[in-house]
Design a protein around this motif. Sequence first.
Motif, PDB file in Angstrom:
ATOM      1  N   GLU A  26     -25.622  18.120 -24.521  1.00  0.00           N
ATOM      2  CA  GLU A  26     -26.759  17.340 -25.006  1.00  0.00           C
ATOM      3  C   GLU A  26     -26.613  15.846 -24.766  1.00  0.00           C
ATOM      4  OE1 GLU A  26     -27.228  18.590 -29.034  1.00  0.00           O
ATOM      5  OE2 GLU A  26     -28.043  20.549 -28.443  1.00  0.00           O
ATOM      6  N   SER A  27     -25.424  15.291 -24.972  1.00  0.00           N
ATOM      7  CA  SER A  27     -25.216  13.852 -24.764  1.00  0.00           C
ATOM      8  C   SER A  27     -23.731  13.533 -24.889  1.00  0.00           C
ATOM      9  CB  SER A  27     -26.001  13.028 -25.780  1.00  0.00           C
ATOM     10  OG  SER A  27     -25.463  13.215 -27.075  1.00  0.00           O
ATOM     11  N   GLN A  28     -23.407  12.295 -24.542  1.00  0.00           N
ATOM     12  CA  GLN A  28     -22.049  11.816 -24.777  1.00  0.00           C
ATOM     13  C   GLN A  28     -22.136  10.503 -25.546  1.00  0.00           C
ATOM     14  OE1 GLN A  28     -19.723  10.344 -21.436  1.00  0.00           O
ATOM     15  NE2 GLN A  28     -21.553   9.999 -20.203  1.00  0.00           N
ATOM     16  N   ALA A  29     -21.172  10.309 -26.435  1.00  0.00           N
ATOM     17  CA  ALA A  29     -21.129   9.083 -27.225  1.00  0.00           C
ATOM     18  C   ALA A  29     -19.677   8.690 -27.486  1.00  0.00           C
ATOM     19  CB  ALA A  29     -21.870   9.273 -28.541  1.00  0.00           C
ATOM     20  N   PRO A  30     -18.908   8.501 -26.400  1.00  0.00           N
ATOM     21  CA  PRO A  30     -17.498   8.145 -26.596  1.00  0.00           C
ATOM     22  C   PRO A  30     -17.350   6.729 -27.144  1.00  0.00           C
ATOM     23  CG  PRO A  30     -18.071   7.939 -24.289  1.00  0.00           C
ATOM     24  CD  PRO A  30     -19.274   8.515 -24.989  1.00  0.00           C
ATOM     25  N   GLU A  31     -16.336   6.534 -27.937  1.00  0.00           N
ATOM     26  CA  GLU A  31     -16.040   5.190 -28.456  1.00  0.00           C
ATOM     27  C   GLU A  31     -15.109   4.425 -27.532  1.00  0.00           C
ATOM     28  OE1 GLU A  31     -14.877   4.706 -32.498  1.00  0.00           O
ATOM     29  OE2 GLU A  31     -16.287   6.213 -33.217  1.00  0.00           O
ATOM     30  N   TYR A  32     -14.516   5.127 -26.578  1.00  0.00           N
ATOM     31  CA  TYR A  32     -13.475   4.527 -25.760  1.00  0.00           C
ATOM     32  C   TYR A  32     -13.787   4.615 -24.271  1.00  0.00           C
ATOM     33  CZ  TYR A  32     -11.179   5.973 -30.093  1.00  0.00           C
ATOM     34  OH  TYR A  32     -10.878   6.209 -31.410  1.00  0.00           O
ATOM     35  N   LEU A  33     -13.473   3.533 -23.546  1.00  0.00           N
ATOM     36  CA  LEU A  33     -13.411   3.548 -22.090  1.00  0.00           C
ATOM     37  C   LEU A  33     -11.944   3.399 -21.721  1.00  0.00           C
ATOM     38  CD1 LEU A  33     -14.283   3.320 -19.104  1.00  0.00           C
ATOM     39  CD2 LEU A  33     -14.747   0.877 -19.531  1.00  0.00           C
ATOM     40  N   TRP A  34     -11.448   4.341 -20.955  1.00  0.00           N
ATOM     41  CA  TRP A  34     -10.058   4.335 -20.485  1.00  0.00           C
ATOM     42  C   TRP A  34     -10.056   3.898 -19.032  1.00  0.00           C
ATOM     43  CZ3 TRP A  34      -5.163   5.708 -22.387  1.00  0.00           C
ATOM     44  CH2 TRP A  34      -4.192   6.015 -21.446  1.00  0.00           C
ATOM     45  N   ILE A  35      -9.383   2.803 -18.728  1.00  0.00           N
ATOM     46  CA  ILE A  35      -9.199   2.370 -17.346  1.00  0.00           C
ATOM     47  C   ILE A  35      -7.733   2.621 -17.032  1.00  0.00           C
ATOM     48  CG2 ILE A  35      -9.296   0.451 -15.716  1.00  0.00           C
ATOM     49  CD1 ILE A  35     -11.470  -0.765 -17.598  1.00  0.00           C
ATOM     50  N   GLY A  36      -7.488   3.681 -16.298  1.00  0.00           N
ATOM     51  CA  GLY A  36      -6.118   4.101 -16.031  1.00  0.00           C
ATOM     52  C   GLY A  36      -5.862   4.344 -14.564  1.00  0.00           C
ATOM     53  N   PHE A  41     -21.958   0.680 -17.349  1.00  0.00           N
ATOM     54  CA  PHE A  41     -22.493   1.857 -18.030  1.00  0.00           C
ATOM     55  C   PHE A  41     -21.808   2.067 -19.381  1.00  0.00           C
ATOM     56  CE2 PHE A  41     -22.916   6.454 -18.823  1.00  0.00           C
ATOM     57  CZ  PHE A  41     -24.293   6.557 -18.785  1.00  0.00           C
ATOM     58  N   ALA A  42     -20.483   1.907 -19.400  1.00  0.00           N
ATOM     59  CA  ALA A  42     -19.735   2.111 -20.647  1.00  0.00           C
ATOM     60  C   ALA A  42     -20.143   1.109 -21.716  1.00  0.00           C
ATOM     61  CB  ALA A  42     -18.235   2.019 -20.373  1.00  0.00           C
ATOM     62  N   VAL A  43     -20.286  -0.148 -21.311  1.00  0.00           N
ATOM     63  CA  VAL A  43     -20.559  -1.209 -22.282  1.00  0.00           C
ATOM     64  C   VAL A  43     -22.037  -1.254 -22.681  1.00  0.00           C
ATOM     65  CG1 VAL A  43     -20.533  -3.727 -22.638  1.00  0.00           C
ATOM     66  CG2 VAL A  43     -18.567  -2.587 -21.578  1.00  0.00           C
ATOM     67  N   THR A  44     -22.932  -1.164 -21.703  1.00  0.00           N
ATOM     68  CA  THR A  44     -24.349  -1.356 -22.025  1.00  0.00           C
ATOM     69  C   THR A  44     -25.080  -0.072 -22.407  1.00  0.00           C
ATOM     70  OG1 THR A  44     -25.029  -1.211 -19.702  1.00  0.00           O
ATOM     71  CG2 THR A  44     -24.495  -3.396 -20.560  1.00  0.00           C
ATOM     72  N   ALA A  45     -24.744   1.045 -21.781  1.00  0.00           N
ATOM     73  CA  ALA A  45     -25.454   2.299 -22.089  1.00  0.00           C
ATOM     74  C   ALA A  45     -24.745   3.112 -23.168  1.00  0.00           C
ATOM     75  CB  ALA A  45     -25.614   3.135 -20.817  1.00  0.00           C
ATOM     76  N   LEU A  46     -23.439   3.292 -23.013  1.00  0.00           N
ATOM     77  CA  LEU A  46     -22.696   4.101 -23.977  1.00  0.00           C
ATOM     78  C   LEU A  46     -22.280   3.311 -25.214  1.00  0.00           C
ATOM     79  CD1 LEU A  46     -20.385   6.153 -21.576  1.00  0.00           C
ATOM     80  CD2 LEU A  46     -22.517   6.889 -22.676  1.00  0.00           C
ATOM     81  N   LYS A  47     -22.258   1.988 -25.088  1.00  0.00           N
ATOM     82  CA  LYS A  47     -21.869   1.110 -26.205  1.00  0.00           C
ATOM     83  C   LYS A  47     -20.479   1.452 -26.749  1.00  0.00           C
ATOM     84  CE  LYS A  47     -26.180  -0.651 -26.753  1.00  0.00           C
ATOM     85  NZ  LYS A  47     -26.527  -1.627 -25.767  1.00  0.00           N
ATOM     86  N   VAL A  48     -19.515   1.633 -25.826  1.00  0.00           N
ATOM     87  CA  VAL A  48     -18.147   1.918 -26.275  1.00  0.00           C
ATOM     88  C   VAL A  48     -17.654   0.776 -27.146  1.00  0.00           C
ATOM     89  CG1 VAL A  48     -17.595   3.374 -24.266  1.00  0.00           C
ATOM     90  CG2 VAL A  48     -17.057   0.923 -24.205  1.00  0.00           C
ATOM     91  N   LYS A  49     -16.761   1.103 -28.053  1.00  0.00           N
ATOM     92  CA  LYS A  49     -16.213   0.083 -28.949  1.00  0.00           C
ATOM     93  C   LYS A  49     -14.850  -0.431 -28.487  1.00  0.00           C
ATOM     94  CE  LYS A  49     -18.652   1.264 -33.115  1.00  0.00           C
ATOM     95  NZ  LYS A  49     -19.201   2.552 -33.351  1.00  0.00           N
TER      96      LYS A  49
END
Length: 197
Positions: free
Chosen positions: A29-39, A81-89
């Motif tokens: 249905e959707s994704q709402a992760p709080e984290y972006l992992w840059i690895g 996308f992570a910052v503006t659409a998903l609003k990761v914290k």
Amino acid sequence: MLSDLIKFNKRWSESIARQDPTYFETLSESQAPEYLWIGCSDSRVPAESILGLKPGELFVHRNVANQIQVDDNNSMSVLQFAVTALKVKHIIVCGHSGCGGINASLNRAGTDYLEGWLKPIVQIADENQAVLDAIEDESERVFELARMNVRYQIELLKHHPIVNEAWAAGSELNLHGWMFDICTGQLEDLKVSCSEN
């Protein structure tokens, strides 16, 4: 063999569906992760596994030596996308021990595409040559350059327009720099976290 991977996937998905019949429907249905992992792309650093997270809880960007490069459309698209659409914290930049990209940078062993990609890390090594030369153990020297690279990536993110616009708009976005030691399975916090520039 590849067919074994498909068979495993079938068993895995059936097992999950038996435990929770609505799992995949909910996940789709959707994704709402709080984290972006840059690895790093290194196969020995599986982000979700080492963090104990499930599908949908971590947005992941991986490349050789965990870099954010402003002229790389892939990196910039993921960040935006992570910052503006998903609003990761939280954005976590995570390097690791025994990194092949860091080792290639340290020893100037990059070729073709890799050489251009690793250029920022070679520059970090050049600027810190005296510190790195003072470390006798080769693996620890690679680990230290990997730490320097993570700190550098955090500095880039702190001054990046996407991050700064999010902060200006009141986002609770936090940046974190970590290292993963493959020999122990432990994470190290480099204590460079910040929530504003």
